[in-house]
Design an enzyme around this catalytic site. Structure first.
Site, short mmCIF file in Angstrom:
data_model
loop_
_atom_site.label_atom_id
_atom_site.label_comp_id
_atom_site.label_asym_id
_atom_site.label_seq_id
_atom_site.Cartn_x
_atom_site.Cartn_y
_atom_site.Cartn_z
N ASP A 106 0.84 -1.20 0.00
CA ASP A 106 0.00 0.00 0.00
C ASP A 106 0.87 1.26 0.00
OD1 ASP A 106 -3.00 0.88 0.58
OD2 ASP A 106 -1.66 2.19 1.71
N THR B 260 -5.82 10.21 -1.91
CA THR B 260 -5.43 9.51 -0.68
C THR B 260 -4.65 10.45 0.23
OG1 THR B 260 -3.32 8.77 -1.59
CG2 THR B 260 -5.20 7.31 -1.91
N THR C 196 0.01 4.53 0.40
CA THR C 196 -0.23 5.49 1.48
C THR C 196 0.38 4.99 2.79
OG1 THR C 196 -2.20 6.41 0.43
CG2 THR C 196 -2.04 6.64 2.81
N ASN D 28 -2.72 7.17 -8.64
CA ASN D 28 -2.11 8.47 -8.37
C ASN D 28 -1.00 8.38 -7.34
OD1 ASN D 28 -3.83 10.98 -9.57
ND2 ASN D 28 -5.14 9.21 -9.31
N THR D 29 -1.27 7.68 -6.22
CA THR D 29 -0.30 7.68 -5.11
C THR D 29 1.04 7.09 -5.54
OG1 THR D 29 -2.24 7.33 -3.70
CG2 THR D 29 -0.10 7.27 -2.64
N ALA D 30 1.01 6.10 -6.44
CA ALA D 30 2.26 5.51 -6.92
C ALA D 30 3.16 6.55 -7.59
CB ALA D 30 1.96 4.36 -7.89
#
Lengths: 235, 235
Positions: free
Chosen positions: B50, B129, B52, B86-88
């Protein structure tokens, strides 16, 4: 960073059907978080020559393209292969001979889904491409399990089924409903206890309209192959 | 049997978002038949830790997993990489440094979609996130184009956005609509002229309800990245 092998998905035939396969594989998985899902590798090559044209009209042979995808999936570390295209299973034996990985057969997956839906024997209808019908991909495997298979006649193929499939491949799913539902209804009138949607474009068109009105168990071969893939993975 | 290179898709973050990316990539392509579509290879590895949790809570570093996927896509012959998470993109520079292939940046794709929807400057809301917000992935790239960015406060993240994202990852998209739509409505009340759905789970929840009632242009980052991919391919 190791763990379970990837499911290899040989797709692009058509690309909407293989994207839908990935979606349904995900939605059918019991999962609470990303990490509960199955690792999968989708080789989506829509340039693979048309399978029905190759079989019926002397079109370019898709086998070298299919084998290239299988080699790519094998090289990337997959542990089994699913092919969400019924007609491509006309080359099943040649593909299986080319790889040590098990290739999950979509007709066996469909038969398991008929049983899951409570249709254990008897007459079932089959909607599929002209290529799949000409190759008789379904009949031997379903007859061995106690089913008899009825199919549309040539006029129904020309006027209903083939145009419905082509509409889905052109992203016109809503327009595909009417001809495909009519073809299913005619098989019901001829005594089918269930209809197998034996081309992965057909469920996409059938789901775009009020398919419950057809009033028969329908085997969605996208879902059937996704469920077989989850069984392979022990999910 | 050669031709255009594959689009590489590094996915599984989450798997529903990457399947939806493949579906939207197909549906957004002008096509009349399979062979008009883009060849694409989806590396869907939901086991990638994960993002985040890694950034905010000392969780396992996803970078080795991301680099393994990029190496796999490169080895298979891809010509560019899209990452529908997006977070990646918090690891974008390290990923781009590891490959000669261009990685299409999802924030640039979102900015191009804002412009396409007629929002050329001004205040825009961002739902994402906690990891994406903490890394400030959007602010520098959007501010360089003349936008100012407003985000949910900590209570809204805890009570609305983070639970909405978790529901999508657990396949509970219908339940995700209410909290996510409420978060978007609050950004509108604070003056946002548009809301960027800056986590690829969020559009899946927002589309599960009457999203037109929010009454603002919404940037679906799945669609935005699919459109950027089609531009890369010259479609």
């Amino acid at each position: 960073m190791s763990g379970a092998p990837f499911l290899g998905v040989l797709g692009g035939m058509g690309p909407l059907a293989s994207a839908q396969f990935m979606l349904r594989l995900t939605l059918l998985t019991p999962a609470e978080r990303d990490q509960d899902h199955l690792p999968a590798l989708l080789w989506s090559d829509p340039r693979i020559p048309d399978r029905t044209a190759a079989r019926l009209a002397g079109g370019e042979d898709p086998l070298p393209w299919l084998l290239r995808g299988i080699a790519g999936l094998e090289a990337a570390g997959c542990g089994a292969i699913a092919i969400p295209c019924n007609t491509a299973h006309g080359w099943y034996e040649a593909m299986q001979a080319a790889t040590p990985l098990p290739i999950l057969h979509i007709v066996d997956a469909a038969a398991e889904d008929l049983a899951r839906q409570g249709v254990a024997s008897g007459r079932v209808g089959l909607l599929a491409t002209a290529g799949t019908l000409a190759m008789r991909l379904y009949q031997p495997r379903l007859e061995a399990r106690g089913y008899s298979v009825i199919t549309p006649d040539e006029a129904e193929m020309r006027e209903l089924v083939s145009p419905g499939i082509a509409l889905v491949k052109a992203n016109r799913v809503a327009e595909a409903y009417a001809p495909l539902a009519e073809a299913a209804t005619r098989l019901k009138a001829r005594g089918a206890a269930a209809v197998v949607l034996g081309c992965t474009e057909i469920p996409l068109g059938i789901q775009a309209g009020p398919s419950a009105e057809i009033g028969l168990p329908l085997v969605d071969t996208i879902d059937a192959l996704a469920l077989a893939s989850l069984r392979w993975a022990g999910k």
